[in-house]
Design a protein around this motif. Sequence first.
Motif, mmCIF file in Angstrom:
data_model
loop_
_atom_site.group_PDB
_atom_site.id
_atom_site.type_symbol
_atom_site.label_atom_id
_atom_site.label_comp_id
_atom_site.label_asym_id
_atom_site.label_seq_id
_atom_site.Cartn_x
_atom_site.Cartn_y
_atom_site.Cartn_z
ATOM 1 N N GLN A 14 -1.654 -6.735 -13.379
ATOM 2 C CA GLN A 14 -2.793 -7.203 -14.159
ATOM 3 C C GLN A 14 -4.079 -7.136 -13.340
ATOM 4 N N PHE A 15 -3.976 -7.461 -12.036
ATOM 5 C CA PHE A 15 -5.158 -7.373 -11.173
ATOM 6 C C PHE A 15 -5.652 -5.933 -11.102
ATOM 7 N N TYR A 16 -4.723 -4.980 -10.931
ATOM 8 C CA TYR A 16 -5.102 -3.574 -10.873
ATOM 9 C C TYR A 16 -5.733 -3.116 -12.181
ATOM 10 N N GLN A 17 -5.125 -3.492 -13.308
ATOM 11 C CA GLN A 17 -5.656 -3.094 -14.601
ATOM 12 C C GLN A 17 -7.050 -3.660 -14.838
ATOM 13 N N GLU A 18 -7.287 -4.875 -14.387
ATOM 14 C CA GLU A 18 -8.577 -5.524 -14.614
ATOM 15 C C GLU A 18 -9.655 -5.041 -13.653
ATOM 16 N N ASN A 19 -9.277 -4.803 -12.399
ATOM 17 C CA ASN A 19 -10.263 -4.513 -11.361
ATOM 18 C C ASN A 19 -10.322 -3.052 -10.934
ATOM 19 N N GLY A 20 -9.273 -2.281 -11.228
ATOM 20 C CA GLY A 20 -9.282 -0.873 -10.849
ATOM 21 C C GLY A 20 -8.906 -0.620 -9.408
ATOM 22 N N TYR A 21 -8.368 -1.643 -8.726
ATOM 23 C CA TYR A 21 -7.885 -1.452 -7.361
ATOM 24 C C TYR A 21 -6.885 -2.552 -7.033
ATOM 25 N N TRP A 22 -6.133 -2.339 -5.971
ATOM 26 C CA TRP A 22 -5.164 -3.329 -5.491
ATOM 27 C C TRP A 22 -4.879 -3.036 -4.035
ATOM 28 N N ILE A 23 -4.693 -4.080 -3.227
ATOM 29 C CA ILE A 23 -4.368 -3.933 -1.807
ATOM 30 C C ILE A 23 -2.917 -4.345 -1.594
ATOM 31 N N SER A 24 -2.170 -3.493 -0.924
ATOM 32 C CA SER A 24 -0.743 -3.733 -0.706
ATOM 33 C C SER A 24 -0.524 -4.623 0.521
ATOM 34 N N PRO A 25 0.682 -5.175 0.644
ATOM 35 C CA PRO A 25 1.101 -5.700 1.948
ATOM 36 C C PRO A 25 1.207 -4.542 2.936
ATOM 37 N N LYS A 26 1.567 -4.838 4.174
ATOM 38 C CA LYS A 26 1.758 -3.786 5.166
ATOM 39 C C LYS A 26 2.923 -2.911 4.742
ATOM 40 N N LEU A 27 2.674 -1.605 4.662
ATOM 41 C CA LEU A 27 3.684 -0.662 4.191
ATOM 42 C C LEU A 27 4.409 0.054 5.316
ATOM 43 N N ILE A 28 3.724 0.292 6.427
ATOM 44 C CA ILE A 28 4.332 1.068 7.514
ATOM 45 C C ILE A 28 4.243 0.278 8.812
ATOM 46 N N ASP A 29 5.244 0.482 9.666
ATOM 47 C CA ASP A 29 5.298 -0.279 10.909
ATOM 48 C C ASP A 29 4.426 0.368 11.983
ATOM 49 N N ASP A 30 4.301 -0.323 13.113
ATOM 50 C CA ASP A 30 3.381 0.120 14.159
ATOM 51 C C ASP A 30 3.800 1.455 14.765
ATOM 52 N N GLU A 31 5.111 1.703 14.846
ATOM 53 C CA GLU A 31 5.570 2.977 15.403
ATOM 54 C C GLU A 31 5.121 4.141 14.520
ATOM 55 N N ARG A 32 5.249 3.973 13.215
ATOM 56 C CA ARG A 32 4.839 5.050 12.309
ATOM 57 C C ARG A 32 3.323 5.210 12.314
ATOM 58 N N ILE A 33 2.600 4.121 12.426
ATOM 59 C CA ILE A 33 1.139 4.208 12.546
ATOM 60 C C ILE A 33 0.762 5.073 13.734
ATOM 61 N N GLU A 34 1.410 4.836 14.876
ATOM 62 C CA GLU A 34 1.099 5.605 16.076
ATOM 63 C C GLU A 34 1.432 7.078 15.878
ATOM 64 N N HIS A 35 2.546 7.378 15.217
ATOM 65 C CA HIS A 35 2.899 8.771 14.946
ATOM 66 C C HIS A 35 1.837 9.451 14.073
ATOM 67 N N LEU A 36 1.320 8.726 13.096
ATOM 68 C CA LEU A 36 0.306 9.296 12.214
ATOM 69 C C LEU A 36 -1.033 9.457 12.935
ATOM 70 N N ARG A 37 -1.332 8.581 13.867
ATOM 71 C CA ARG A 37 -2.553 8.752 14.660
ATOM 72 C C ARG A 37 -2.445 10.004 15.535
ATOM 73 N N LYS A 38 -1.266 10.233 16.074
ATOM 74 C CA LYS A 38 -1.058 11.451 16.864
ATOM 75 C C LYS A 38 -1.090 12.688 15.966
ATOM 76 N N ALA A 39 -0.631 12.526 14.719
ATOM 77 C CA ALA A 39 -0.725 13.639 13.773
ATOM 78 C C ALA A 39 -2.182 14.023 13.551
ATOM 79 N N HIS A 40 -3.053 13.031 13.416
ATOM 80 C CA HIS A 40 -4.492 13.305 13.327
ATOM 81 C C HIS A 40 -4.933 14.181 14.498
ATOM 82 N N GLU A 41 -4.594 13.771 15.701
ATOM 83 C CA GLU A 41 -5.037 14.507 16.887
ATOM 84 C C GLU A 41 -4.565 15.954 16.833
#
Length: 277
Positions: A14-41
């Motif tokens: 309902q929040f998404y339908q009313e406001n057009g956005y929604w923020i999730s809980p944390k979806l990925i752990d710190d190890e995966r975050i680091e892997h994705l930062r290295k992917a950027h590089e």
Amino acid sequence: MKEVKPFVTEQDRQFYQENGYWISPKLIDDERIEHLRKAHERVWAKDFDGDGFPLTEWFSNGNPNQLRKVDNTWWINDEVRDMVTDPLLGEVTSALLETDEVRLWYDQIIYKPGVGKDGISVSGNVGWHQDYVYWQCLNTTNLVTVWIALQDTDLSNGCMMVVPGSHRWQLDPSSHGFEETDLPALRNKFDVNGRDWEEVPLVLKAGQASFHHSLTFHGSGPNLTDKPRLSVVAHLMPQGTAYLNQGHNVDNIRLLGPRVQNGQLFDNQYFPLLYSK
């Protein structure tokens, strides 16, 4: 992706339908975050997985203070591919869009540089825009953008800002302001006819994601820190999304083949299936 039970509640929908956005809980752990930062590089160094190239690339062209992005990064980086096609993103999107199937429209990685020698630089600003203004070759506006933070993200490093409820204003054909940097001027342009223009910063912890509707006005200001702001973005579409010729074709249309027809579904290998009930 951490395993969790479905966490999109009816209140979240309902929040998404009313406001057009929604923020999730944390979806990925710190190890995966680091892997994705290295992917950027690796991507910015043009160290690609496989022998192909992205469909659209927008590198810095020698200017380290310029915003950078690459479309269809999943073609050239395995970490990004696994992220933007993760079934949990599809499951969450399925709940928000109330659809039985979710596919990838395309993805992006975005690099917003920190301040340059000039101090507060607006070269990394993203102007107010609606995503669907670029996607008028699709037969629905019921599309979502998933923006995944690879560091804590707030106004200090140029977090995304949205205008709640703006997805109900319909499409403004002039809302193609992504590459414009003057946010106040764009606000003056779009804040008309008694619209309730309220700018809400989407403050995220590393590993959280924001989900916004394709008609939601959004943009972002300068990164005032000395470190780049990194993100992975997945543009996702519901079951039945098909080609509609409205005179606004984009590069991805060619992936449907040489003689695309109205009503042709985006359901081939270039638009991977994330989730199906």
